[in-house]
Motif scaffolding. Structure first.
Motif, mmCIF file in Angstrom:
data_model
loop_
_atom_site.group_PDB
_atom_site.id
_atom_site.type_symbol
_atom_site.label_atom_id
_atom_site.label_comp_id
_atom_site.label_asym_id
_atom_site.label_seq_id
_atom_site.Cartn_x
_atom_site.Cartn_y
_atom_site.Cartn_z
ATOM 1 N N ILE A 24 0.839 -1.210 0.000
ATOM 2 C CA ILE A 24 0.000 0.000 0.000
ATOM 3 C C ILE A 24 0.870 1.255 0.000
ATOM 4 C CG2 ILE A 24 -1.680 1.359 1.329
ATOM 5 C CD1 ILE A 24 -2.767 -1.344 2.398
ATOM 6 N N ILE A 25 1.884 1.274 0.856
ATOM 7 C CA ILE A 25 2.784 2.435 0.933
ATOM 8 C C ILE A 25 3.503 2.636 -0.402
ATOM 9 C CG2 ILE A 25 4.798 3.443 2.096
ATOM 10 C CD1 ILE A 25 2.273 3.373 3.849
ATOM 11 N N ASP A 26 3.928 1.558 -1.025
ATOM 12 C CA ASP A 26 4.575 1.661 -2.346
ATOM 13 C C ASP A 26 3.607 2.211 -3.384
ATOM 14 O OD1 ASP A 26 6.944 0.722 -1.325
ATOM 15 O OD2 ASP A 26 6.707 -1.338 -2.062
ATOM 16 N N GLY A 27 2.315 1.849 -3.236
ATOM 17 C CA GLY A 27 1.290 2.353 -4.156
ATOM 18 C C GLY A 27 1.043 3.841 -3.963
ATOM 19 N N GLN A 31 6.283 11.222 -0.717
ATOM 20 C CA GLN A 31 7.559 11.901 -0.902
ATOM 21 C C GLN A 31 7.793 12.890 0.239
ATOM 22 O OE1 GLN A 31 9.449 10.949 -3.710
ATOM 23 N NE2 GLN A 31 7.762 9.480 -3.937
ATOM 24 N N ALA A 32 9.018 13.009 0.667
ATOM 25 C CA ALA A 32 9.375 13.900 1.775
ATOM 26 C C ALA A 32 8.831 15.303 1.551
ATOM 27 C CB ALA A 32 10.891 13.945 1.943
ATOM 28 N N GLY A 33 8.183 15.835 2.581
ATOM 29 C CA GLY A 33 7.686 17.205 2.511
ATOM 30 C C GLY A 33 6.274 17.353 1.976
ATOM 31 N N GLU A 34 5.697 16.287 1.433
ATOM 32 C CA GLU A 34 4.328 16.384 0.912
ATOM 33 C C GLU A 34 3.332 16.571 2.054
ATOM 34 O OE1 GLU A 34 3.878 13.989 -3.237
ATOM 35 O OE2 GLU A 34 3.996 12.723 -1.460
ATOM 36 N N LEU A 35 2.230 17.261 1.745
ATOM 37 C CA LEU A 35 1.154 17.478 2.710
ATOM 38 C C LEU A 35 0.187 16.302 2.608
ATOM 39 C CD1 LEU A 35 -0.341 19.385 4.716
ATOM 40 C CD2 LEU A 35 -1.415 20.457 2.716
ATOM 41 N N MET A 36 0.109 15.505 3.680
ATOM 42 C CA MET A 36 -0.725 14.310 3.646
ATOM 43 C C MET A 36 -1.482 14.155 4.949
ATOM 44 S SD MET A 36 0.367 10.333 2.780
ATOM 45 C CE MET A 36 0.937 10.745 1.123
ATOM 46 N N VAL A 37 -2.709 13.631 4.836
ATOM 47 C CA VAL A 37 -3.513 13.324 6.019
ATOM 48 C C VAL A 37 -3.995 11.877 5.919
ATOM 49 C CG1 VAL A 37 -5.637 14.269 4.961
ATOM 50 C CG2 VAL A 37 -5.488 14.007 7.449
ATOM 51 N N GLU A 38 -3.880 11.179 7.033
ATOM 52 C CA GLU A 38 -4.384 9.807 7.110
ATOM 53 C C GLU A 38 -5.663 9.803 7.939
ATOM 54 O OE1 GLU A 38 -3.147 5.283 8.607
ATOM 55 O OE2 GLU A 38 -1.912 7.005 9.195
ATOM 56 N N ILE A 39 -6.707 9.204 7.387
ATOM 57 C CA ILE A 39 -7.976 9.082 8.108
ATOM 58 C C ILE A 39 -7.979 7.750 8.850
ATOM 59 C CG2 ILE A 39 -10.484 8.890 7.852
ATOM 60 C CD1 ILE A 39 -10.213 10.564 5.284
ATOM 61 N N LEU A 98 -3.285 18.658 -1.176
ATOM 62 C CA LEU A 98 -3.392 17.688 -0.098
ATOM 63 C C LEU A 98 -3.536 16.266 -0.641
ATOM 64 C CD1 LEU A 98 -3.840 17.203 3.000
ATOM 65 C CD2 LEU A 98 -6.294 17.545 2.548
ATOM 66 N N ARG A 99 -2.803 15.342 -0.038
ATOM 67 C CA ARG A 99 -2.978 13.922 -0.351
ATOM 68 C C ARG A 99 -3.706 13.281 0.831
ATOM 69 N NH1 ARG A 99 2.042 10.811 -2.470
ATOM 70 N NH2 ARG A 99 0.405 9.757 -3.626
ATOM 71 N N ILE A 100 -4.737 12.493 0.542
ATOM 72 C CA ILE A 100 -5.546 11.876 1.602
ATOM 73 C C ILE A 100 -5.459 10.356 1.464
ATOM 74 C CG2 ILE A 100 -7.811 11.764 2.704
ATOM 75 C CD1 ILE A 100 -8.531 14.405 1.399
ATOM 76 N N VAL A 101 -5.185 9.678 2.568
ATOM 77 C CA VAL A 101 -5.072 8.220 2.554
ATOM 78 C C VAL A 101 -5.815 7.660 3.766
ATOM 79 C CG1 VAL A 101 -2.815 8.299 1.407
ATOM 80 C CG2 VAL A 101 -2.915 8.144 3.902
ATOM 81 N N GLY A 102 -6.071 6.360 3.747
ATOM 82 C CA GLY A 102 -6.658 5.755 4.936
ATOM 83 C C GLY A 102 -7.357 4.439 4.681
ATOM 84 N N ASN A 103 -7.503 3.702 5.771
ATOM 85 C CA ASN A 103 -8.317 2.496 5.805
ATOM 86 C C ASN A 103 -9.664 2.971 6.336
ATOM 87 O OD1 ASN A 103 -9.504 0.012 6.275
ATOM 88 N ND2 ASN A 103 -8.173 -0.515 8.002
ATOM 89 N N ASP A 125 -4.532 13.766 -4.654
ATOM 90 C CA ASP A 125 -5.084 12.430 -4.866
ATOM 91 C C ASP A 125 -5.550 11.844 -3.541
ATOM 92 O OD1 ASP A 125 -2.754 11.680 -3.565
ATOM 93 O OD2 ASP A 125 -1.890 10.586 -5.231
ATOM 94 N N MET A 126 -6.335 10.770 -3.633
ATOM 95 C CA MET A 126 -6.802 10.049 -2.453
ATOM 96 C C MET A 126 -6.586 8.554 -2.706
ATOM 97 S SD MET A 126 -10.419 11.872 -1.518
ATOM 98 C CE MET A 126 -10.958 13.415 -2.246
ATOM 99 N N THR A 127 -6.074 7.858 -1.706
ATOM 100 C CA THR A 127 -5.871 6.411 -1.804
ATOM 101 C C THR A 127 -6.473 5.772 -0.569
ATOM 102 O OG1 THR A 127 -3.790 6.813 -2.979
ATOM 103 C CG2 THR A 127 -4.190 4.571 -2.200
ATOM 104 N N PHE A 128 -7.466 4.902 -0.788
ATOM 105 C CA PHE A 128 -8.194 4.330 0.338
ATOM 106 C C PHE A 128 -8.301 2.815 0.252
ATOM 107 C CE2 PHE A 128 -10.526 8.528 -0.087
ATOM 108 C CZ PHE A 128 -9.827 9.126 0.953
ATOM 109 N N MET A 129 -8.420 2.215 1.425
ATOM 110 C CA MET A 129 -8.817 0.820 1.505
ATOM 111 C C MET A 129 -10.284 0.796 1.923
ATOM 112 S SD MET A 129 -7.050 -2.461 3.033
ATOM 113 C CE MET A 129 -6.237 -1.574 4.328
ATOM 114 N N LEU A 130 -11.074 0.068 1.162
ATOM 115 C CA LEU A 130 -12.503 -0.023 1.407
ATOM 116 C C LEU A 130 -12.969 -1.450 1.145
ATOM 117 C CD1 LEU A 130 -13.457 3.196 -0.524
ATOM 118 C CD2 LEU A 130 -14.196 2.785 1.819
#
Length: 265
Positions: A24-27, A31-39, A98-103, A125-130
């Protein structure tokens, strides 16, 4: 700290398979310094590698026990914890892009996706597990059983892609369903051609409200026979036969008709 017990009311299933976490992390490719939030960081299975690669991460968490754990494990320089319900959180307050990720909790997946769509302009972008069933609806094509309101409204705003499936055994406790990873990339504003997006939403909701009924019945509050003729649409079709672009054409026709009526009045 004692072991955390998953709470059903928060829809908690914690990812625990290191190979899946790595994939998932590889997907995501943070990158260092990016603005990201994990839900919903949970026990931090994805949080740790994200912080390591980014340097700093925002998280939104509702469970106070898990929040205490996060504060214990990370300094404020590495992790900013936003306590509260992701359904009510203002993701626009974090900045852009903003990049948004989360399970995402499966019990609130549809409302949270619609909530997040409101912040699309600030999102990279947003990357989620659902739940896999939900992801299949998100990426579904017209004419398929999975195609519906969720498909149309999300595909209007995002380019969607299903990355890979995650088996129940990758979680603790194991859910009863297969999961999938999905990526959502906001489309450029110039591609959003609906003149009234709220109207588009109402039309799509009506079209799929009674799936067995034809458009003549489901859209009778919006279109008459002359409208169907003007649009070149078969009123005997059902909603699932229409592509997203056709729903946009219907909404724009109805909006223009309303504007003409307003002018005439």
């Amino acid at each position: 700290m004692e072991e955390h017990r998953a709470r059903k009311r928060f829809g908690q299933n914690f990812l625990s398979d290191p190979n899946i976490i790595r994939r998932i992390i590889d997907g995501i490719r943070p990158q260092a310094g990016e603005l990201m939030v994990e839900i919903g960081p949970g026990l931090g299975a994805m949080t740790a590698p994200l912080v390591e690669r980014l340097g700093h991460l925002h998280v939104v968490e509702i469970d106070r026990d898990l929040i205490a754990r996060l504060h214990e494990n990370y300094t404020a320089e590495r992790l900013t914890v936003h306590e509260g319900d992701a359904l009510k959180f203002d993701f626009g307050s974090l900045g852009a892009p903003l990049r948004i990720v989360g399970n995402l909790p499966y019990n609130i997946s549809t409302p949270i996706l619609f909530h997040l769509a409101e912040f699309a302009e600030a999102v990279k972008d947003m990357t989620f597990m659902l739940q896999k069933e939900v992801v299949m609806r998100m990426v579904a094509e017209p004419g398929t059983e999975e195609y519906g309101r969720l498909s149309v409204m999300l595909q209007y705003r995002f380019r969607m892609g299903r990355l890979f499936d995650v088996p129940p055994g990758a979680f603790r406790p194991a859910p009863k369903v297969m999961s999938s990873i999905v990526r959502m990339v906001p489309l450029p504003v110039e591609q959003l051609t609906a003149t009234d997006e709220a109207l588009l939403g109402r039309i799509v909701t009506a079209a799929f409200g009674q799936r067995r009924k034809t458009l003549r019945n489901t859209l009778r509050d919006f279109l008459d026979e002359m409208d169907f003729e003007a649009l070149g649409l078969d009123a005997g079709l059902r909603g699932e036969r229409l592509a997203m672009a056709e729903f946009v054409a219907i909404a724009n026709h109805v909006a223009a008709k309303g504007a003409r009526a307003g002018t005439a009045a």
